[in-house]
Write a protein that holds these residues in place. Structure first.
Motif, mmCIF file in Angstrom:
data_model
loop_
_atom_site.group_PDB
_atom_site.id
_atom_site.type_symbol
_atom_site.label_atom_id
_atom_site.label_comp_id
_atom_site.label_asym_id
_atom_site.label_seq_id
_atom_site.Cartn_x
_atom_site.Cartn_y
_atom_site.Cartn_z
ATOM 1 N N TRP A 178 -50.198 39.963 -54.116
ATOM 2 C CA TRP A 178 -51.665 40.657 -54.124
ATOM 3 C C TRP A 178 -51.724 40.909 -52.470
ATOM 4 N N GLY A 179 -52.468 41.725 -51.989
ATOM 5 C CA GLY A 179 -52.853 41.694 -50.651
ATOM 6 C C GLY A 179 -54.501 41.796 -50.853
ATOM 7 N N ALA A 180 -54.947 41.375 -49.550
ATOM 8 C CA ALA A 180 -56.434 41.083 -49.727
ATOM 9 C C ALA A 180 -57.019 41.484 -48.256
ATOM 10 N N ALA A 199 -61.694 42.890 -50.672
ATOM 11 C CA ALA A 199 -60.711 43.509 -51.484
ATOM 12 C C ALA A 199 -59.412 43.008 -52.028
ATOM 13 N N ALA A 200 -59.139 42.740 -53.055
ATOM 14 C CA ALA A 200 -57.899 42.071 -53.478
ATOM 15 C C ALA A 200 -56.907 43.041 -54.107
ATOM 16 N N VAL A 201 -55.785 43.547 -53.821
ATOM 17 C CA VAL A 201 -55.270 44.509 -54.788
ATOM 18 C C VAL A 201 -53.706 44.166 -54.783
ATOM 19 N N LYS A 202 -53.177 44.538 -55.877
ATOM 20 C CA LYS A 202 -51.611 44.310 -56.383
ATOM 21 C C LYS A 202 -50.962 45.807 -56.305
ATOM 22 N N GLU A 240 -56.257 59.338 -49.696
ATOM 23 C CA GLU A 240 -57.126 60.233 -50.913
ATOM 24 C C GLU A 240 -57.451 59.580 -51.958
ATOM 25 N N ALA A 241 -56.798 58.807 -52.542
ATOM 26 C CA ALA A 241 -56.743 58.256 -53.770
ATOM 27 C C ALA A 241 -57.847 57.015 -53.668
ATOM 28 N N VAL A 242 -57.799 56.481 -52.480
ATOM 29 C CA VAL A 242 -58.724 55.185 -52.342
ATOM 30 C C VAL A 242 -60.248 55.751 -52.066
ATOM 31 N N ARG A 243 -60.067 56.798 -51.142
ATOM 32 C CA ARG A 243 -61.371 57.290 -50.761
ATOM 33 C C ARG A 243 -62.163 57.699 -51.992
ATOM 34 N N ALA A 244 -61.440 58.540 -53.074
ATOM 35 C CA ALA A 244 -62.150 58.948 -54.250
ATOM 36 C C ALA A 244 -62.602 57.762 -55.022
ATOM 37 N N ALA A 245 -61.723 56.619 -55.238
ATOM 38 C CA ALA A 245 -62.183 55.655 -55.962
ATOM 39 C C ALA A 245 -63.342 54.728 -55.313
ATOM 40 N N ALA A 246 -63.488 54.756 -53.790
ATOM 41 C CA ALA A 246 -64.392 53.811 -53.330
ATOM 42 C C ALA A 246 -65.754 54.683 -53.111
ATOM 43 N N THR A 274 -65.495 49.807 -48.362
ATOM 44 C CA THR A 274 -64.635 49.518 -49.526
ATOM 45 C C THR A 274 -63.273 50.144 -49.240
ATOM 46 N N ARG A 275 -63.400 51.589 -48.806
ATOM 47 C CA ARG A 275 -62.009 52.261 -48.566
ATOM 48 C C ARG A 275 -61.353 51.370 -47.630
ATOM 49 N N ARG A 276 -61.749 51.130 -46.515
ATOM 50 C CA ARG A 276 -61.214 50.637 -45.379
ATOM 51 C C ARG A 276 -60.429 49.186 -45.990
ATOM 52 N N ALA A 277 -61.314 48.333 -46.815
ATOM 53 C CA ALA A 277 -60.937 47.042 -47.113
ATOM 54 C C ALA A 277 -59.667 47.151 -48.069
ATOM 55 N N VAL A 278 -59.765 47.987 -48.838
ATOM 56 C CA VAL A 278 -58.790 48.328 -50.098
ATOM 57 C C VAL A 278 -57.670 48.895 -49.527
ATOM 58 N N LEU A 279 -57.672 49.927 -48.343
ATOM 59 C CA LEU A 279 -56.505 50.524 -47.747
ATOM 60 C C LEU A 279 -55.957 49.296 -47.001
ATOM 61 N N ALA A 280 -56.481 48.483 -46.359
ATOM 62 C CA ALA A 280 -56.133 47.527 -45.644
ATOM 63 C C ALA A 280 -55.285 46.144 -46.530
ATOM 64 N N ALA A 281 -55.805 45.948 -47.748
ATOM 65 C CA ALA A 281 -55.337 45.078 -48.567
ATOM 66 C C ALA A 281 -54.263 45.580 -49.058
ATOM 67 N N ALA A 282 -53.911 46.809 -49.376
ATOM 68 C CA ALA A 282 -52.910 47.416 -50.145
ATOM 69 C C ALA A 282 -51.973 47.449 -49.005
ATOM 70 N N GLY A 283 -51.936 47.395 -47.848
ATOM 71 C CA GLY A 283 -50.938 47.397 -46.790
ATOM 72 C C GLY A 283 -50.669 46.140 -46.361
#
Ligand SMILES: Cc1cc2nc3c(=O)[nH]c(=O)nc-3n(C[C@H](O)[C@H](O)[C@H](O)COP(=O)(O)OP(=O)(O)OC[C@H]3O[C@@H](n4cnc5c(N)ncnc54)[C@H](O)[C@@H]3O)c2cc1C
Length: 284
Positions: A178-180, A199-202, A240-246, A274-283
């Motif tokens: 996971w990244g967070a 945000a925490a994502v796998k 694009e996908a994360v922006r739509a979800a956020a 949320t968009r920023r946190a998820v993208l950073a977590a994913a990376g």
């Protein structure tokens, strides 16, 4: 102002603290770092007859590895959390939140458990605990129980802690793969968050397979952004996908309006952070 007079005890064990708390009943109050309680006492918003200091109870302090989880003792200071290698390795989002929490003086006195037990809706640590699926270990007259982060925060300054209970530690599951990340928005340094997002994502093969998102200061408690979580799963970890979800980050929230921003501004901030946190977590 000077606080009203109170008796003070500093027990050496958790059992002694629980006994003192039971004996004191409504008139007793726990103190940890005192960073939130002392101002309350000085303003005489609360006037306990007995203050029970947790500072001498060694078993409540420090971070340990428990195999599947890391365990942060309730009286571990924010400064100790920040420099702990286990937290850095397994729960870096806590480091990101703690390093932006208040100023160095407060971080050296204030405690991890005290901040969570205080349950200020603008507190920095609740949302990361939600995102990391933390568990809160609570000791009381009837023994020890464990409460999921989702159930710990009940209302404004109100938690699942019952009268006579002490938060002893917070368990954070290790989540390999996971990244967070934590995104906090403030106008000036050392400020409480106007809004913040953990945000925490796998991510498996470029696709988000699991996601947990916690929001700070978007209601009377830290909140999960469940519609964002649902919208992220199965999507590529692209802007694009994360922006739509956020875009649905503020769904079901009830943010305050104050001098730092009105509720609509906070709803907008929630989507951006949320968009920023998820993208950073994913990376990460
Ligand atoms: C100037 C300033 C700026 C701050 N800025 C921020 C910020 O930006 N972000 C942020 O998140 N926080 C901020 N804080 C709060 C900081 O995080 C405090 O450390 C925290 O709120 C309280 O922790 P404490 O250990 O000092 O608890 P205390 O003040 O000792 O206790 C707070 C409350 O929790 C109860 N309590 C404490 N420990 C336990 C326990 N183990 N079990 C049960 N009940 C317990 C006490 O009875 C009391 O009701 C700030 C504080 C100050 C003074």
């Amino acid at each position: 102002m000077i606080p009203a007079q109170f008796d003070y005890v500093a027990p050496a064990t958790l059992e002694e603290a629980l006994t003192a708390l039971a004996d004191g009943g409504d008139d007793a109050k726990i103190i940890a770092g005192g960073q939130s309680l002392l101002p309350v006492l000085r303003m005489r918003l609360n006037a306990p007859e007995m203050v029970i200091d947790l500072g001498k109870i060694e078993s409540l302090r420090g971070v340990r590895d428990d195999g599947e989880s890391i365990v942060i003792g309730a009286t571990t200071t924010h400064a100790e959390v920040l420099t702990n290698p286990l937290v850095r390795e397994n729960a870096f989002v806590i480091i990101k939140a703690a390093e932006q929490l208040a100023d160095p003086q407060v971080r050296h006195r204030g405690t991890f458990g005290g901040a969570l037990a205080h349950a200020d809706p603008a507190g920095d640590l609740g949302a990361p605990c939600l995102a990391l699926d933390a568990e809160f270990v609570i000791a009381g007259p009837a023994g020890t129980r464990t409460v999921a982060a989702d159930d710990f925060f009940v209302d404004l300054f109100t938690t699942a802690l019952d009268e006579g209970e002490i938060l002893t530690e917070v368990r954070i599951p290790k989540r390999p793969g996971w990244g967070a990340h934590y995104e906090k928005f403030v106008r000036v340094a050392h400020q409480w968050p106007i809004v913040a997002v953990a945000a925490a994502v796998k991510v498996d093969g470029g696709t988000i397979s699991e996601a947990r998102v916690g929001l700070t200061n978007m209601g009377s408690t830290p909140l999960r952004a469940r519609s964002v979580e649902a919208a992220l799963v199965g999507k590529p970890a692209t802007d694009e996908a994360v922006r739509a979800a956020a875009a649905s980050a503020a769904d079901g929230t009830n943010p305050p309006s104050d001098l730092n921003g009105d509720a609509d501004y906070r709803r907008h901030l929630a989507t951006v952070l949320t968009r920023r946190a998820v993208l950073a977590a994913a990376g990460s």
